[in-house]
Scaffold this motif. Structure first.
Motif, short mmCIF file in Angstrom:
data_model
loop_
_atom_site.label_atom_id
_atom_site.label_comp_id
_atom_site.label_asym_id
_atom_site.label_seq_id
_atom_site.Cartn_x
_atom_site.Cartn_y
_atom_site.Cartn_z
N GLY A 95 32.63 21.07 -5.73
CA GLY A 95 32.38 19.97 -6.90
C GLY A 95 31.26 19.17 -5.94
O GLY A 95 30.12 18.19 -6.54
N ARG A 129 25.69 17.67 -4.57
CA ARG A 129 24.28 17.27 -3.79
C ARG A 129 23.04 18.07 -3.52
O ARG A 129 22.17 17.61 -3.42
N VAL A 150 19.52 18.26 -5.09
CA VAL A 150 18.28 18.22 -4.04
C VAL A 150 17.60 19.32 -4.39
O VAL A 150 15.84 18.77 -4.70
N ARG A 194 16.22 19.11 -7.93
CA ARG A 194 14.36 18.07 -8.12
C ARG A 194 13.26 18.49 -6.86
O ARG A 194 12.43 18.50 -7.29
N ARG A 204 11.29 21.18 -9.18
CA ARG A 204 11.14 20.99 -10.38
C ARG A 204 9.74 20.52 -9.56
O ARG A 204 8.61 20.34 -10.56
N ASP A 229 14.68 23.28 5.00
CA ASP A 229 13.39 22.02 4.78
C ASP A 229 13.77 22.76 2.93
O ASP A 229 12.97 23.85 2.84
N ARG A 245 10.89 22.51 0.98
CA ARG A 245 9.97 23.61 1.21
C ARG A 245 9.61 24.81 1.87
O ARG A 245 8.98 26.43 1.67
N ALA A 293 31.21 11.64 -8.04
CA ALA A 293 30.99 12.56 -6.74
C ALA A 293 31.12 13.59 -6.91
O ALA A 293 30.39 14.39 -5.26
N ARG A 294 32.59 13.71 -6.49
CA ARG A 294 33.61 14.67 -6.12
C ARG A 294 33.98 15.53 -6.93
O ARG A 294 33.99 16.51 -7.16
N GLU A 351 28.94 10.37 0.76
CA GLU A 351 28.70 12.14 0.91
C GLU A 351 27.59 12.42 0.03
O GLU A 351 26.76 13.02 0.27
N ALA A 352 27.52 11.79 -1.17
CA ALA A 352 26.65 12.57 -2.46
C ALA A 352 25.39 11.99 -2.07
O ALA A 352 24.28 12.79 -2.78
N GLY A 353 24.81 10.90 -1.58
CA GLY A 353 24.07 10.64 -1.24
C GLY A 353 23.46 8.73 -1.26
O GLY A 353 22.20 8.30 -1.09
N GLN A 413 25.92 7.78 -11.13
CA GLN A 413 25.03 9.25 -10.24
C GLN A 413 23.14 9.36 -10.59
O GLN A 413 23.10 10.04 -8.98
N GLN A 452 21.88 10.25 -6.86
CA GLN A 452 20.13 11.15 -6.69
C GLN A 452 19.64 11.07 -5.88
O GLN A 452 18.85 11.50 -5.42
N ASN A 453 19.42 9.65 -6.49
CA ASN A 453 17.05 9.09 -6.51
C ASN A 453 17.42 9.21 -4.69
O ASN A 453 16.68 9.36 -4.09
N ALA A 478 20.06 10.02 -3.02
CA ALA A 478 19.12 11.01 -1.82
C ALA A 478 18.45 12.66 -2.16
O ALA A 478 18.03 13.48 -0.51
N TYR A 479 17.53 12.21 -2.80
CA TYR A 479 16.21 12.72 -3.15
C TYR A 479 15.40 12.46 -1.86
O TYR A 479 14.82 13.07 -1.02
N TYR A 488 16.27 10.08 1.16
CA TYR A 488 16.74 11.22 2.43
C TYR A 488 15.71 12.12 2.64
O TYR A 488 15.34 12.48 3.75
N GLN A 489 16.75 13.02 1.80
CA GLN A 489 15.72 14.33 2.38
C GLN A 489 14.98 14.94 2.54
O GLN A 489 14.30 15.14 3.01
N GLU A 538 12.29 15.85 5.13
CA GLU A 538 11.46 16.58 5.87
C GLU A 538 9.72 15.78 5.92
O GLU A 538 9.06 16.72 6.78
N GLU A 539 8.68 14.98 5.56
CA GLU A 539 7.91 14.06 6.11
C GLU A 539 8.49 13.59 6.90
O GLU A 539 7.64 13.21 7.80
N LEU A 573 19.02 15.04 -14.30
CA LEU A 573 18.23 15.09 -13.10
C LEU A 573 17.76 14.52 -13.02
O LEU A 573 16.84 14.22 -13.14
#
Lengths: 131, 559
Positions: free
Chosen positions: A17, A20, A24, A27, A30, A118, A120, B206-207, B247-249, B444, B448-449, B451-452, B454-455, B459-460, B559
């Protein structure tokens, strides 16, 4: 003329499940201009292969964190072959021990992206492969 | 708490200080960043002082430990009386192997058990189900019937250990098996101590280990509440979990908000089913994450405690002191562990565990350094447990209660987290409560927002993860990772076949059809499930009957 968009199926095979990472990555792809379809949880190898063929994708991205990759990934590759869809590029990510990677590549997985990747790098890999 | 004139003076002098000293300093030495943010993205000021806490009221906002609103802790003496329960989540392979790991952990000074079940068990499939292929025994122990449960707890006296079970959709079945094993040991249900996770809402959020749709799931949960309130006074009937949401973000604020929103939904469902709030609320427990931002996390635990106490008192009119207390388990954040330079994870876990202790946790799981790579090996689990023991016996933070209280920053953070979480809860109320907000995908999507975001920050390069996007080294392939024997699945299927041949299949049929009939009524299903497990009906057989009565949940994907 605009180039045809790359189509990607992001899939969660098995019972795991943890989505995450899958979400990620979906997205990020996309946002990088690709057409992304996300399957949701608990997909069987057969369902994933069927969806990939139906949706005419260039790439399948698999995500597993449960350790079931040793069984499920080869099964997906076998079904792709059986359905003459080996042209679809398959990449994968999740908690996948380094020592499993050679075996998974041997059955045809193009690349394994482990934790800390990453997005990218994934995007570049796909763009490089789908030309 | 602070004198009005004093605050006025501080404000004045602070302005002077900012305009002279700070301005001059910044001209010569600019700060490292334009904006400083907490682990979950909240802006952090340069300095906190009494002028940030103008309306702070000691009795209203903090009070004494063990007193409403319990900001400083739920027990009057906290760790001076008794340390937290050191409880490592464990389980893999067969019941025999897991039993050995539990006994090892108990001899190493662990004080409670925490059972990890494999995914087929968590989703109500027997080991021989087609969906179970490749999953049996992987992320936890495989339990198909009471027989496996008897092996799992063989030689472990259930009247002396407390056991936490991470099981949700089929929680009632595993609880029934636990009761049945205890009975065989001569221990009655009222003597059992422990927790069943039993929190389906966060599974949808989330799980992912849901089976049934929300309505029948909530019924099973309130059935457990009712059963426990009568038969198991020392058992926590639910562990309302923010852990997986984080954990899911989710951010720290979202973790508190969504967890307490779920809590509100359970309380409302139980009241609607006819229970009185003070009959079940004392047995509600919580489960939070401990992330890297030490101070924000400490404030998070304090804020959650205060907010829950206020909700229970003001919204639900709870009278029993125990109904107002947010008691919680903590696990360090799996998502912060890196596959790169895995030994660094020991330090991350130490900081996170310290946050949990400074935040007043009742029990704690510390993650092992190798969990971004595989299931933890025995020596990694030992280091994780030793981390707790070093905090408990060497760090000194246990010697006084809530030692960070009164820190300007901690109190401001505590207040902010409470206020912002409350805003989220009000929004969820407007959407019709947590189950509706989940159906709409609101919760959810918020996660997700985050989590994205954070990632992207990683990366930046806005967020540094040591060893991942800074201070990298060339690394060798890690050795000695734990692998689950692929034979486990085959052996488990074999055991199941044997069981089905040797058990009294007439009894199986009778108890299963009784359960099916009861599911159609409003009856409490726990006694029927208990009858089934005692007749060695398998987990999958019980869940299949309930599936045919209740249907299955289908997730909404956005998504």
């Amino acid at each position: 003329m605009k180039a045809k968009k790359i189509r990607v199926l992001v899939a969660k095979p098995g019972l795991d499940g943890h989505d995450r990472g899958a979400k990620v990555v979906a997205r990020a792809l996309r946002d990088a201009g690709m057409e992304v379809i996300y399957t949701g949880l608990r997909q069987t190898p057969r369902q994933i292969v069927e969806t990939a063929i139906q949706e005419d994708v260039n790439v399948i991205g698999l995500s597993i964190l449960s350790g079931a990759h040793t069984h499920l990934f080869p099964e997906i590759m076998r079904l792709l072959k059986e359905n003459k869809a080996e042209d679809i590029i398959v990449i994968a990510g999740g908690v996948i021990p380094e020592e499993d990677i050679p075996e998974l590549k041997k059955v045809g997985i193009a690349e394994i992206f482990t934790p800390g990747t990453d997005t990218r790098d994934i995007i570049n890999f796909i763009k490089e492969k789908v030309k | 708490m602070f004198d009005k004139n004093e605050i006025k003076k501080i404000k004045q002098l602070r302005e002077q200080w900012e305009n002279s000293t700070i301005k001059k300093t910044l001209e010569r030495f600019p700060e490292r960043k334009d904006k400083f943010v907490s682990g979950s993205g909240e802006e952090v000021d340069r300095l906190y002082a009494p002028d940030n806490l103008e309306d702070f009221d000691y009795f209203k906002d903090l009070n004494f430990p063990g007193e409403y609103p319990y900001t400083r802790g739920v027990q009057p003496t906290m760790y001076r009386g008794r340390l937290w329960t050191m409880r490592q989540y464990a389980g893999f392979g067969t019941a025999e192997e897991s039993n050995k790991r539990y006994k090892y952990l108990l001899t190493q000074g662990q004080t409670g058990l925490s059972i990890a079940f494999d995914l087929p068990t968590q989703i109500g499939y027997d080991s021989d189900h087609p969906m179970s292929l490749g999953e049996v025994g992987k992320v936890g122990v495989a339990i198909d019937s009471l027989k496996d449960m008897e092996t799992l707890f063989d030689g472990i006296p259930l009247d002396r250990v407390s056991t936490s079970m991470t099981i949700n959709a089929p929680a009632a079945v595993l609880l029934a098996m636990y009761i049945a094993v205890a009975e065989k040991q001569g221990v009655s249900p009222d003597k059992l101590k422990g927790t069943i996770q039993n929190d389906i809402l966060k599974e949808y959020i989330a799980r992912g280990t849901y089976i049934f749709p929300p309505y029948p799931s909530m019924r099973l949960i309130t059935n457990i509440f009712e059963f426990c309130s009568k038969e198991m006074p020392s058992w926590n009937a639910i562990s309302i979990s923010g852990y997986h949401i984080r954990e899911a973000g989710a951010t720290a604020i979202q973790e508190v908000a969504f967890t307490l929103a779920d809590g509100i939904a359970y309380v409302e469902a139980a009241i609607k089913s006819g229970l009185k709030v003070d009959d079940f609320a004392p047995r509600l427990s919580f489960f939070f994450n401990a992330h890297n931002d030490l101070l924000e996390e400490v404030a998070k635990f304090r804020a959650a405690r205060r907010l829950w106490a206020r909700i229970m008192k003001e919204r639900f009119g709870a009278k029993n002191k125990k109904s107002l207390m947010l008691r919680f388990h903590t696990q360090t954040a799996g998502c912060t562990l890196t596959a790169q330079q895995p030994d660094n994870n020991i330090i991350r876990v130490t900081i996170q565990a310290l946050a949990a202790v400074l935040g007043g946790t009742q029990s704690l799981h510390t993650n092992s350094r190798d969990e971004a790579l595989a299931l933890p090996a025995e020596d990694s689990v030992r280091i994780a447990l030793r981390t707790q023991q070093i905090i408990a016996y060497e760090s000194g933070v246990t010697e006084t209660i809530d030692p960070l209280a009164g820190s300007y920053y901690i109190e401001v953070l505590t207040k902010n987290i409470e206020e912002q979480a409350l805003k989220y809860i009000e929004k969820i109320d407007k959407l019709g409560g947590a189950p509706r907000a989940i159906e709409k995908g609101f919760i959810q999507q918020e996660i997700q927002n985050s989590a994205y975001q954070y990632q992207k920050e990683i990366e930046e390069g806005k967020r540094i993860v040591v060893g991942v996007n800074k201070f990298q080294i060339k690394e060798e392939t890690p050795k000695g990772l734990l692998r689950v024997d692929p034979e486990v699945g085959r052996r488990q299927v074999e055991k199941l076949r044997e069981l089905k041949e040797t058990r009294d299949n007439q009894k199986v049929k009778v108890s299963l059809s009784a359960l099916g009939r009861a599911a159609k009524t409003d009856a409490n299903l726990i006694p029927f499930i208990l009858d089934c497990v005692k007749s060695y009906v398998t987990l999958g057989e019980i869940c299949d009957v309930l599936r045919s009565e209740f249907g299955e949940y289908k997730e909404s994907i956005k998504l």
